[in-house]
Design an enzyme around this catalytic site. Structure first.
Site, PDB file in Angstrom:
ATOM      1  CB  VAL A   1     -37.725   0.210  31.234  1.00 11.85           C
ATOM      2  CG1 VAL A   1     -37.090   1.583  31.423  1.00 11.85           C
ATOM      3  CG2 VAL A   1     -37.478  -0.650  32.458  1.00 11.85           C
TER       4      VAL A   1
ATOM      5  CG  ASP B   1     -39.364  -3.250  20.380  1.00 16.74           C
ATOM      6  OD1 ASP B   1     -39.158  -3.022  21.589  1.00 16.74           O
ATOM      7  OD2 ASP B   1     -39.177  -4.374  19.861  1.00 16.74           O
TER       8      ASP B   1
ATOM      9  CD  GLU C   1     -35.959   0.831  35.557  1.00 11.37           C
ATOM     10  OE1 GLU C   1     -36.853   1.303  36.279  1.00 11.37           O
ATOM     11  OE2 GLU C   1     -35.652  -0.374  35.552  1.00 11.37           O
TER      12      GLU C   1
ATOM     13  CE  LYS D   1     -31.717  -0.739  38.098  1.00 13.48           C
ATOM     14  NZ  LYS D   1     -33.133  -0.589  38.230  1.00 13.48           N
TER      15      LYS D   1
ATOM     16  N   GLY E   1     -41.393 -13.119  53.661  1.00 12.87           N
ATOM     17  CA  GLY E   1     -42.237 -13.936  52.806  1.00 12.87           C
ATOM     18  C   GLY E   1     -41.446 -15.060  52.192  1.00 12.87           C
TER      19      GLY E   1
ATOM     20  CB  CYS F   1     -35.067  -5.982  38.749  1.00 14.42           C
ATOM     21  SG  CYS F   1     -36.132  -5.356  37.450  1.00 14.42           S
TER      22      CYS F   1
ATOM     23  CE  LYS G   1     -44.341  -5.165  42.370  1.00 11.39           C
ATOM     24  NZ  LYS G   1     -43.384  -4.043  42.418  1.00 11.39           N
TER      25      LYS G   1
HETATM   26  C1  UGA Z   1     -37.213  -3.521  41.629  1.00  8.84           C
HETATM   27  C2  UGA Z   1     -36.854  -2.243  42.408  1.00  8.84           C
HETATM   28  O1  UGA Z   1     -37.700  -2.118  43.556  1.00  8.84           O
HETATM   29  C3  UGA Z   1     -36.998  -0.998  41.515  1.00  8.84           C
HETATM   30  O2  UGA Z   1     -36.565   0.136  42.217  1.00  8.84           O
HETATM   31  C4  UGA Z   1     -36.136  -1.195  40.260  1.00  8.84           C
HETATM   32  O3  UGA Z   1     -36.269  -0.107  39.364  1.00  8.84           O
HETATM   33  C5  UGA Z   1     -36.558  -2.459  39.548  1.00  8.84           C
HETATM   34  O4  UGA Z   1     -36.407  -3.594  40.448  1.00  8.84           O
HETATM   35  C6  UGA Z   1     -35.673  -2.644  38.338  1.00  8.84           C
HETATM   36  O5  UGA Z   1     -34.441  -2.768  38.512  1.00  8.84           O
HETATM   37  O6  UGA Z   1     -36.167  -2.581  37.207  1.00  8.84           O
HETATM   38  P1  UGA Z   1     -39.507  -4.711  40.927  1.00  8.84           P
HETATM   39  O7  UGA Z   1     -38.631  -5.892  40.622  1.00  8.84           O
HETATM   40  O8  UGA Z   1     -40.467  -4.248  39.894  1.00  8.84           O
HETATM   41  O9  UGA Z   1     -38.596  -3.421  41.291  1.00  8.84           O
HETATM   42  O10 UGA Z   1     -40.392  -5.050  42.216  1.00  8.84           O
HETATM   43  P2  UGA Z   1     -40.232  -4.850  43.787  1.00  8.84           P
HETATM   44  O11 UGA Z   1     -41.411  -4.113  44.273  1.00  8.84           O
HETATM   45  O12 UGA Z   1     -38.912  -4.332  44.157  1.00  8.84           O
HETATM   46  O13 UGA Z   1     -40.377  -6.349  44.316  1.00  8.84           O
HETATM   47  C7  UGA Z   1     -39.393  -7.334  44.017  1.00  8.84           C
HETATM   48  C8  UGA Z   1     -39.706  -8.623  44.755  1.00  8.84           C
HETATM   49  O14 UGA Z   1     -39.435  -8.465  46.143  1.00  8.84           O
HETATM   50  C9  UGA Z   1     -41.151  -9.085  44.648  1.00  8.84           C
HETATM   51  O15 UGA Z   1     -41.169 -10.480  44.411  1.00  8.84           O
HETATM   52  C10 UGA Z   1     -41.749  -8.753  46.000  1.00  8.84           C
HETATM   53  O16 UGA Z   1     -42.781  -9.601  46.350  1.00  8.84           O
HETATM   54  C11 UGA Z   1     -40.530  -8.959  46.897  1.00  8.84           C
HETATM   55  N1  UGA Z   1     -40.597  -8.210  48.172  1.00  8.84           N
HETATM   56  C12 UGA Z   1     -40.632  -6.849  48.160  1.00  8.84           C
HETATM   57  C13 UGA Z   1     -40.569  -8.881  49.377  1.00  8.84           C
HETATM   58  O17 UGA Z   1     -40.515 -10.138  49.409  1.00  8.84           O
HETATM   59  N2  UGA Z   1     -40.603  -8.169  50.549  1.00  8.84           N
HETATM   60  C14 UGA Z   1     -40.641  -6.828  50.558  1.00  8.84           C
HETATM   61  O18 UGA Z   1     -40.660  -6.248  51.671  1.00  8.84           O
HETATM   62  C15 UGA Z   1     -40.664  -6.149  49.347  1.00  8.84           C
END
Ligand code: UGA
Length: 437
Positions: A16, A35, A145, A200, A249, A256, A316
């Site tokens: 971040v 840092d 964020e 958040k 999935g 997060c 991901k």
């Molecule tokens: C998540 C949130 O989406 C962000 O808005 C937030 O800022 C962030 O956490 C955080 O708190 O720092 P992130 O963990 O980077 O972001 O990734 P995502 O895109 O949300 O995906 C999270 C997981 O959910 C992945 O494993 C992805 O494969 C899974 N996922 C996502 C699904 O299984 N199905 C979906 O439809 C979407």
């Protein structure tokens, strides 16, 4: 006070912090980022990043003359009045957020009224108030964020919304932060600190709930012969529901959702409220990863001694982050069943090496598939759509694929000779899986 040419302090240069630093520099600000890990600061000063995030290296290179990295808090305090705190808040054994790094930073701050602490780290609701009680002279703004790994730079530069929490007395500080984000557009939500903190946590919990919900729907689809892709599409067209985060999935991973859902459940519990829904959301996610093992056994019987390929390891695509990745659970369960997992990931292999020391890592997808009795698509890396599946079928001991992200074209795979199974995807009678050997 105008924020034009404002020097911005960033404290904690993890994922971040680094994206925040690079993007503020891109907006024309000078940024001094601190840092406590000297090796990290040295590497960043040489222009080397430690994380894979699309577009980040380019921004850091392009804006190098506006970016300074240091280990010294004093340098940051001298140069900047706005201090963006981006340290991590990992879970403790109790599941609550570990605020020790935040506390250390707060202890180092000079509460002389000249600095504004802008909290980017994800913290339990109530943290800002507690810090303000301890340091009444410190101006405090909550600015959570919402970046997603893999698209963090784009998310920062094109936000859906910017949330700024400031309590009475800190309105001017809140306005300074709002000015910084103003060029980016996006709806501005100005509110109090505790509500900002809750926005958040609630946002991540809701997204996680959406995924667990569609995963349960997928499991029901398997029972009744429906296709979850069709169901998601039909549901998502309802504007009240929306199409995003409805991809079924093998469950969510990453640093997060798991942490924040548990932290919110604990936060509620600490104040005497039982957040029942979140308990189910978390449990569904854990079980969803394990269902893949059941699918493999349905086709193969015992998994003992069988070579099973895992395509993708990162939690991901477009990231090398392995934190809480579904692949870790899958690999562990496969080994527990006596199988011999072999894995390939385009960029996460380095990080995976330490976490999965006993798993064979292949140099390419086809190498992983070579001789395998089954494959599981774990991460939907675009390159997996480009695999020559006919060749893959020829190389595998048994062309069986469980598509954990419903990413591949089922008909193409079946035409190439595969037994194909997705998550909640209808299986036509003609293509029904054969019985276990
Ligand atoms: C998540 C949130 O989406 C962000 O808005 C937030 O800022 C962030 O956490 C955080 O708190 O720092 P992130 O963990 O980077 O972001 O990734 P995502 O895109 O949300 O995906 C999270 C997981 O959910 C992945 O494993 C992805 O494969 C899974 N996922 C996502 C699904 O299984 N199905 C979906 O439809 C979407």
């Amino acid at each position: 006070m105008s924020t034009e040419r404002e020097t911005i302090g960033v404290i904690g240069v993890g994922w971040v912090g680094l994206v925040t630093a690079a993007c503020f520099a891109e907006l024309g600000h000078r940024v001094i980022a601190r840092d406590i890990v000297p090796e990290k600061v040295e590497a960043l000063s040489r222009g080397e990043t430690m994380i894979h995030e699309p577009g980040l290296d380019e921004l850091l290179r392009k804006n190098a003359d506006r970016l300074t990295f240091t280990t010294e808090m004093g340098e940051v305090l001298d140069a900047a009045s706005l201090l963006f705190v981006c340290v991590d808040t990992p879970p403790t054994h109790s599941g609550d957020d570990d605020l020790s790094r935040v506390r250390t930073v707060v202890d180092e701050l000079d509460a002389d009224g000249d600095h504004v602490l802008v909290m980017k780290s994800t913290v339990p609701a109530g943290t800002g108030n507690a810090i303000r009680r301890d340091l009444p002279n410190l101006a405090y703004v909550s600015c959570p964020e919402f970046l997603k790994e893999g698209s963090a730079v784009a998310d920062f530069l094109h936000p859906d919304r910017v949330v700024i929490g400031a309590d009475p007395g800190d309105e001017a500080a809140g306005a300074m932060v709002a000015d910084l984000y103003e060029p980016l557009g996006g709806e501005l939500v100005q509110t109090d600190v505790t509500s900002a903190e809750m926005i958040k946590l609630a946002s991540n919990a809701f997204l996680a709930t959406k995924i667990s919900f569609i995963n349960e729907i997928a499991n029901v689809c398997e029972e009744v012969g429906a296709d979850v892709g069709e169901v998601s599409r039909g549901m998502g067209l309802d504007e009240r529901i929306g199409p995003r985060f409805l991809s079924a999935g093998i469950g969510w991973g990453g640093s997060c959702f798991g942490k924040d859902t548990i932290a919110l459940k604990k936060l509620a519990g600490n104040s005497g409220y039982h957040f029942q829904l979140l308990s189910a959301v978390i449990e569904v996610n854990e079980l969803q990863k394990r269902r893949v093992i059941g699918k493999l056994k349905k086709h193969l019987g015992s998994l003992a001694g069988r070579r099973i390929a895992l395509l993708g390891l990162a939690f991901k695509p477009e990231t090398d982050d392995m934190r809480d990745a579904s692949s870790l659970v899958l690999a562990g369960r496969l080994e527990g069943e006596g199988a011999e997992p072999v894995a390939y990931d385009p960029i996460a292999a380095g990080r995976a090496r330490q976490l999965l020391p006993t798993v064979e890592l292949a140099p390419s997808a086809l190498d992983a598939l070579d001789g395998a009795e089954a494959a599981v698509l774990v991460t939907e890396w675009p390159e997996f759509a480009e695999i020559d599946w006919r060749e893959a079928a020829g190389r595998m001991a048994r062309p069986l694929l469980v598509d954990g992200r419903n990413f591949l074209d089922a008909d193409e795979l079946r035409a190439a000779g595969f037994e194909y199974e997705g998550i909640g995807r209808a299986v036509s009678a003609a293509a029904a899986p054969s019985r276990a050997d």
